[in-house]
Design an enzyme around this catalytic site. Structure first.
Site, PDB file in Angstrom:
ATOM      1  N   GLU A   8      -1.604  -8.784   4.169  1.00  0.00           N
ATOM      2  CA  GLU A   8      -1.628  -9.196   5.586  1.00  0.00           C
ATOM      3  C   GLU A   8      -3.047  -9.302   6.123  1.00  0.00           C
ATOM      4  O   GLU A   8      -3.263  -9.915   7.188  1.00  0.00           O
ATOM      5  CB  GLU A   8      -0.797  -8.223   6.428  1.00  0.00           C
ATOM      6  N   HIS A  12      -3.607  -5.117   0.629  1.00  0.00           N
ATOM      7  CA  HIS A  12      -3.072  -5.485   1.942  1.00  0.00           C
ATOM      8  C   HIS A  12      -3.083  -7.002   2.106  1.00  0.00           C
ATOM      9  O   HIS A  12      -4.021  -7.570   2.679  1.00  0.00           O
ATOM     10  CB  HIS A  12      -3.901  -4.831   3.050  1.00  0.00           C
ATOM     11  N   CYS A  20       0.836  -1.204   0.000  1.00  0.00           N
ATOM     12  CA  CYS A  20       0.000   0.000   0.000  1.00  0.00           C
ATOM     13  C   CYS A  20       0.874   1.258   0.000  1.00  0.00           C
ATOM     14  O   CYS A  20       1.487   1.562  -1.010  1.00  0.00           O
ATOM     15  CB  CYS A  20      -0.993  -0.036   1.161  1.00  0.00           C
TER      16      CYS A  20
END
Length: 236
Positions: free
Chosen positions: A217, A215, A114
């Site tokens: 994660e 993202h 990002c």
């Protein structure tokens, strides 16, 4: 444990509260080190430091992850501040830009997530769209404050990303209101959203240089980070 590649992950710099304390703190959402562990790496946090320390830090790592976070200061790419651009965090901008330059100079495998992808583009001489909804005409990349959205990204055939994510379209977690505008030198577009937004960048050289606008994660797909860890193990 000793054989797991050491993956440095940059941190937030913010005021935080815990127990009876409220103080400046370096923070990292637990999902980042969890993702590195799931991919077989050993995560270490990299709080902001003086830019001169970046080459020595990079020399001790097997790979670098530049995490998400606040908007990059538009002064870094010669633009006037848009009213919707968030406050600058100069300590983080300086530190992470220096880390990216050190990693690129050393051939250290790196992944920008990002903001990390956006800063990678800026470090390479590119620019950013400061408020994406004005460019694409919708809020689909960040529809709700404090909540991740999901949308499809389309890997560009022939890129490293397409090799790692071979599906025609991949659903990803997303939360951003800025995006790549002019592409930086030495980078190529590796994925786009259906509205044309650049969703991934990669280096056009032989090393592992990758940035994603989404993202990872916040999801369960570890393929890109597996590739980073493999590159880290191979670079020792």
């Amino acid at each position: 444990m000793q054989d797991r590649p050491l993956i440095g992950v940059t941190t937030y710099l913010a005021t935080a509260r815990w127990g009876v304390w409220e103080e400046p703190a370096v923070l990292l959402p637990a999902a980042y080190p969890a993702l590195v562990r799931a991919a077989g790496g050993l995560a270490v946090m990299l709080p902001p430091d003086g830019p001169a320390a970046a080459p020595a830090v990079a020399a001790r790592l097997d790979a670098l992850v530049v995490s998400g976070g606040p908007d990059v200061d538009p002064a870094l790419y010669g633009a006037r501040r848009h009213p919707r651009t968030g406050p600058a965090v100069p300590e983080r901008d300086r530190w992470e830009a220096a880390l990216l330059r050190a990693a690129l100079a050393a051939g250290l495998p790196l992944l920008g997530i990002c903001r990390g992808m956006q800063l990678l583009n800026v470090v390479c001489g590119g620019t950013l769209l400061q408020h994406l909804p004005e460019a694409v005409g919708h809020e689909g990349h960040c529809p709700s404050t404090g909540a991740y959205a999901r949308h499809l990204v389309l890997p560009v055939p022939g890129t490293t990303v397409a090799g790692l994510l071979p599906e025609p379209a991949v659903e990803v977690p997303t939360y951003h209101h800025q995006a790549v505008d002019r592409l930086g030198a030495g980078l190529r577009v590796a994925a786009r959203a259906a509205d044309g937004t650049v969703e991934a960048l990669e280096g056009d050289g032989p090393g592992f240089v990758l940035g994603v606008q989404w993202h990872p994660e916040q999801g369960t797909d570890v393929r890109l980070v597996h590739a980073l860890v493999r590159a880290a193990a191979g670079s020792r």
